[in-house]
Design an enzyme around this catalytic site. Structure first.
Site, mmCIF file in Angstrom:
data_model
loop_
_atom_site.group_PDB
_atom_site.id
_atom_site.type_symbol
_atom_site.label_atom_id
_atom_site.label_comp_id
_atom_site.label_asym_id
_atom_site.label_seq_id
_atom_site.Cartn_x
_atom_site.Cartn_y
_atom_site.Cartn_z
ATOM 1 N N ASP A 13 -26.483 -1.142 -13.775
ATOM 2 C CA ASP A 13 -25.449 -1.875 -14.202
ATOM 3 C C ASP A 13 -25.804 -3.467 -14.631
ATOM 4 O OD1 ASP A 13 -24.183 0.179 -13.195
ATOM 5 O OD2 ASP A 13 -23.914 -0.716 -11.233
ATOM 6 N N LYS A 16 -26.935 -2.205 -19.829
ATOM 7 C CA LYS A 16 -27.537 -1.360 -20.751
ATOM 8 C C LYS A 16 -26.570 -0.885 -21.770
ATOM 9 C CE LYS A 16 -28.721 1.235 -17.364
ATOM 10 N NZ LYS A 16 -28.356 0.366 -16.121
ATOM 11 N N GLY A 17 -25.680 -0.464 -21.517
ATOM 12 C CA GLY A 17 -24.496 0.239 -22.496
ATOM 13 C C GLY A 17 -24.064 -0.747 -23.653
ATOM 14 N N GLY A 40 -23.089 5.047 -15.455
ATOM 15 C CA GLY A 40 -21.576 4.252 -15.883
ATOM 16 C C GLY A 40 -22.000 3.313 -16.987
ATOM 17 N N HIS A 41 -21.937 3.519 -18.391
ATOM 18 C CA HIS A 41 -22.363 2.558 -19.338
ATOM 19 C C HIS A 41 -21.271 2.121 -19.998
ATOM 20 C CE1 HIS A 41 -26.828 3.971 -19.213
ATOM 21 N NE2 HIS A 41 -26.359 3.584 -18.113
ATOM 22 N N GLN A 224 -29.566 3.739 -14.705
ATOM 23 C CA GLN A 224 -29.950 3.213 -13.532
ATOM 24 C C GLN A 224 -31.084 1.920 -13.627
ATOM 25 O OE1 GLN A 224 -30.211 7.070 -13.590
ATOM 26 N NE2 GLN A 224 -28.052 6.751 -13.090
ATOM 27 N N LYS A 331 -25.069 -11.439 -18.936
ATOM 28 C CA LYS A 331 -24.257 -12.097 -17.948
ATOM 29 C C LYS A 331 -24.315 -13.334 -17.761
ATOM 30 C CE LYS A 331 -21.397 -8.860 -15.827
ATOM 31 N NZ LYS A 331 -21.082 -7.753 -14.891
HETATM 32 P P1 GDP Z 1 -25.061 -0.376 -17.333
HETATM 33 O O1 GDP Z 1 -24.553 0.450 -16.426
HETATM 34 O O2 GDP Z 1 -26.270 -1.065 -17.436
HETATM 35 O O3 GDP Z 1 -24.502 -0.173 -19.003
HETATM 36 O O4 GDP Z 1 -23.708 -1.553 -17.163
HETATM 37 P P2 GDP Z 1 -22.434 -1.364 -16.772
HETATM 38 O O5 GDP Z 1 -21.620 -1.104 -17.864
HETATM 39 O O6 GDP Z 1 -22.102 -0.535 -15.715
HETATM 40 O O7 GDP Z 1 -21.711 -2.960 -15.908
HETATM 41 C C1 GDP Z 1 -21.989 -3.977 -16.797
HETATM 42 C C2 GDP Z 1 -20.529 -4.635 -16.858
HETATM 43 O O8 GDP Z 1 -20.854 -6.079 -17.617
HETATM 44 C C3 GDP Z 1 -19.704 -3.786 -18.067
HETATM 45 O O9 GDP Z 1 -18.440 -4.075 -17.526
HETATM 46 C C4 GDP Z 1 -19.922 -4.825 -19.344
HETATM 47 O O10 GDP Z 1 -18.703 -4.707 -20.214
HETATM 48 C C5 GDP Z 1 -20.253 -6.285 -18.664
HETATM 49 N N1 GDP Z 1 -21.050 -6.881 -19.373
HETATM 50 C C6 GDP Z 1 -22.461 -6.782 -20.165
HETATM 51 N N2 GDP Z 1 -22.785 -7.668 -20.817
HETATM 52 C C7 GDP Z 1 -22.123 -8.802 -20.252
HETATM 53 C C8 GDP Z 1 -21.957 -10.179 -20.461
HETATM 54 O O11 GDP Z 1 -23.002 -10.645 -21.064
HETATM 55 N N3 GDP Z 1 -21.281 -11.098 -20.008
HETATM 56 C C9 GDP Z 1 -20.053 -10.495 -19.119
HETATM 57 N N4 GDP Z 1 -19.389 -11.446 -18.675
HETATM 58 N N5 GDP Z 1 -19.976 -9.217 -18.893
HETATM 59 C C10 GDP Z 1 -20.865 -8.209 -19.438
HETATM 60 P P1 IMO Z 2 -26.072 2.691 -14.387
HETATM 61 O O1 IMO Z 2 -26.872 3.804 -15.356
HETATM 62 C C1 IMO Z 2 -26.012 1.525 -10.456
HETATM 63 C C2 IMO Z 2 -27.162 4.508 -7.390
HETATM 64 C C3 IMO Z 2 -26.138 4.861 -6.273
HETATM 65 C C4 IMO Z 2 -27.134 4.934 -4.932
HETATM 66 C C5 IMO Z 2 -28.405 5.652 -5.815
HETATM 67 C C6 IMO Z 2 -28.265 7.145 -5.843
HETATM 68 O O2 IMO Z 2 -24.803 2.573 -14.762
HETATM 69 O O3 IMO Z 2 -26.965 1.585 -14.359
HETATM 70 P P2 IMO Z 2 -27.408 8.974 -6.972
HETATM 71 O O4 IMO Z 2 -26.101 9.483 -7.237
HETATM 72 O O5 IMO Z 2 -28.116 8.684 -8.192
HETATM 73 O O6 IMO Z 2 -28.236 10.306 -6.204
HETATM 74 O O7 IMO Z 2 -27.218 7.378 -6.038
HETATM 75 O O8 IMO Z 2 -28.335 5.217 -6.962
HETATM 76 N N1 IMO Z 2 -27.024 4.596 -8.679
HETATM 77 C C7 IMO Z 2 -26.683 3.503 -9.415
HETATM 78 N N2 IMO Z 2 -26.414 2.360 -9.391
HETATM 79 N N3 IMO Z 2 -25.984 1.977 -11.492
HETATM 80 C C8 IMO Z 2 -26.317 3.111 -12.009
HETATM 81 O O9 IMO Z 2 -26.462 3.713 -13.081
HETATM 82 C C9 IMO Z 2 -26.469 4.188 -10.787
HETATM 83 N N4 IMO Z 2 -26.744 5.510 -10.954
HETATM 84 C C10 IMO Z 2 -27.342 5.738 -9.445
HETATM 85 O O10 IMO Z 2 -25.227 3.890 -6.034
HETATM 86 O O11 IMO Z 2 -27.187 3.806 -4.557
HETATM 87 MG MG MG Z 3 -23.458 1.141 -14.882
#
Ligand code: GDP
Ligand code: IMO
Ligand code: MG
Length: 430
Positions: A13, A16-17, A40-41, A224, A331
């Site tokens: 999180d 990356k997305g 979840g991206h 991840q 962020k």
């Molecule tokens: P990922 O799993 O690495 O793709 O990240 P996620 O999408 O799960 O979580 C990142 C969250 O931070 C998302 O809600 C993005 O829209 C948000 N985000 C990404 N870059 C920034 C940033 O520079 N600033 C802020 N405030 N939010 C960001």
């Molecule tokens: P993105 O790509 C954050 C965590 C789960 C749990 C552990 C194992 O959005 O960054 P699993 O279902 O993979 O067997 O769970 O890994 N986990 C993540 N945490 N971002 C993710 O993906 C994750 N994918 C799995 O919360 O702790």
């Molecule tokens: Mg994510």
């Protein structure tokens, strides 16, 4: 000209997305190579949010090829549902724009059922998985009883394989007191979904080989983060795949020399969702503030993410183990308005100082962070699009992080929006 791999450097999180979507304007092909719909991206483009789980984040751009590689575990129903959701947002997805590796392993209904039953059985020791059956599908792959995309073309053979797989899992489900899974039902359901996903299946290694020879730029999108890597992360509180950039090669069928630049996506503080060690976790006002300001709720499960200070020890370790050449620091804006900021520069364990995170689960639970304190800033960095827009204290914070982790911040992100991004060094041209 380089091919680029993007990986998370913390516990996922990191953003990356957003960064993959932004970088994909420079790429021809975007490839997912590990994980599954546990990811979840999030992309935000002109105020419109896209939440992707299995689809590569290049999917929203016209004229790009999106690829799901063999290293991904694919739930075919989740894939079709996601395709429909994203299509409903106006994105064109056809076998010309999306290819699914024919040798990718499938997540079947028995896998989330087992994931759920095993987590319940773990009690206090639970991992906090996403309950998507990710680990179970990888177990079956390594155990050589997995069902792959290409098997859907052979109904009789599929049934034999499925029977062997279910004998194994149903014995376990019975032992765990959970309902067993029906062979005929699964077989029928698989054949039905097969009709929908088979048109997307292809020979990914060949497609990537051709792309390479045509000098096309390939962007590999990790899911991840490094601390969730099954070998190098906080085992057993990890996911079941490798996150390291080397996995981009194995998980898509291309040699390691095809990747010239590894961009580590790094949040300006730290978050983690699920159980496991987190040395810089803040169970206080500041932790809550980071969570609220950063909207730290899981994109896949909606769970509240744990928040803490930036841990330079784990990111430095990820840089070395993961082969990271530069980071995208995301962020930064979430830190606006804090009087002071802390960075963890080392750990203390049993009276000794450590400059790395040890492998032992016992030691990982006991390390105490050693902090240095930096001045915060009051100005807003939200939406900043150049270094000149950043306050001096924010630049100092970035510089200190670069020093501690040993690689530059090549990209900075200051909001969820695609274009609120500062490019310092183009990963495709270094
Ligand atoms: P990922 O799993 O690495 O793709 O990240 P996620 O999408 O799960 O979580 C990142 C969250 O931070 C998302 O809600 C993005 O829209 C948000 N985000 C990404 N870059 C920034 C940033 O520079 N600033 C802020 N405030 N939010 C960001
Ligand atoms: P993105 O790509 C954050 C965590 C789960 C749990 C552990 C194992 O959005 O960054 P699993 O279902 O993979 O067997 O769970 O890994 N986990 C993540 N945490 N971002 C993710 O993906 C994750 N994918 C799995 O919360 O702790
Ligand atoms: Mg994510």
């Amino acid at each position: 000209m380089a091919n680029v791999a993007v990986i998370g450097s913390q516990w996922g999180d990191e953003g990356k997305g957003k960064i993959v979507d932004w970088l994909s304007s420079r790429a021809d092909v975007v490839v997912r190579f590990q994980g599954g719909h546990n990811a979840g991206h999030t992309l935000v483009i002109d105020g419109v949010t896209y939440k992707l789980h299995l689809l590569p984040s290049g999917i929203v751009r016209k004229g790009k090829l999106s690829v799901i590689g063999n290293g991904v575990v694919v739930n075919p129903w989740a894939l079709m549902e996601e395709i429909e959701t994203v299509r409903a947002q106006g994105v064109e997805i056809t076998p010309e724009t999306l290819v699914l590796a024919e040798n990718a392993n499938l997540i079947l209904p028995v896998h989330p059922a087992m994931d759920e039953a095993l987590e319940a059985a773990r009690g206090k020791g639970k991992i906090g998985t996403t309950k998507r059956g990710i680990g179970l599908a990888y177990e079956d792959k390594v155990a050589r009883r997995g069902i792959r995309v290409c098997d859907l073309r052979h109904p009789e053979f599929l049934k034999e394989k499925l029977e062997a797989l279910l004998v194994h899992h149903n014995a376990l489900l019975k032992g765990l007191g959970a309902p067993e899974i029906d062979l005929n039902q699964t077989h029928d359901d698989l054949l039905a979904i097969g009709e929908q996903i088979l048109p997307f299946s292809g020979v990914v290694w060949k497609i990537l080989d051709e792309a390479r020879h045509q000098q096309k730029k390939i962007l590999f999108e990790g899911a991840q983060g490094m601390m969730l890597d099954v070998d190098h992360g906080t085992y057993p509180f990890v996911t079941s795949s490798n996150i390291v950039a080397a996995q981009a090669a194995t998980g898509s069928g291309i040699g390691p020399k095809a990747i010239q630049y590894v961009l580590g996506i790094t949040k300006a503080y730290t978050t983690r969702v699920g159980a496991g060690p987190f040395p810089t976790e803040l169970n206080d006002e500041i932790g809550n503030r980071l969570g609220e300001k950063g909207h730290e709720f899981g994109t896949t499960t909606g769970r509240k993410r744990r928040c803490g200070w930036f841990d330079a020890v784990i990111v430095r370790q990820s840089v070395k183990v993961g082969g990271i050449d530069g980071i995208a620091l995301t962020k930064l804006d979430v830190l606006d308005g804090l009087d002071e900021l802390k960075i963890c520069t080392g750990y203390e364990l049993n009276g000794e100082k450590l400059d790395y995170l040890p492998a032992s689960q016992v030691d990982q639970a006991n390390v105490k962070p050693i902090y240095e304190t930096l001045e915060g800033w009051n100005e807003s960095t939200f939406g900043a699009r150049s270094y000149a827009d950043l306050p001096a204290a924010a630049i100092k914070y970035i510089r200190r992080i670069e020093e501690l982790i040993g690689v530059p911040a090549s990209v900075l992100s200051t909001s969820p929006e695609r274009d609120d991004t500062i490019l310092v060094e183009d990963p495709f041209f270094v």
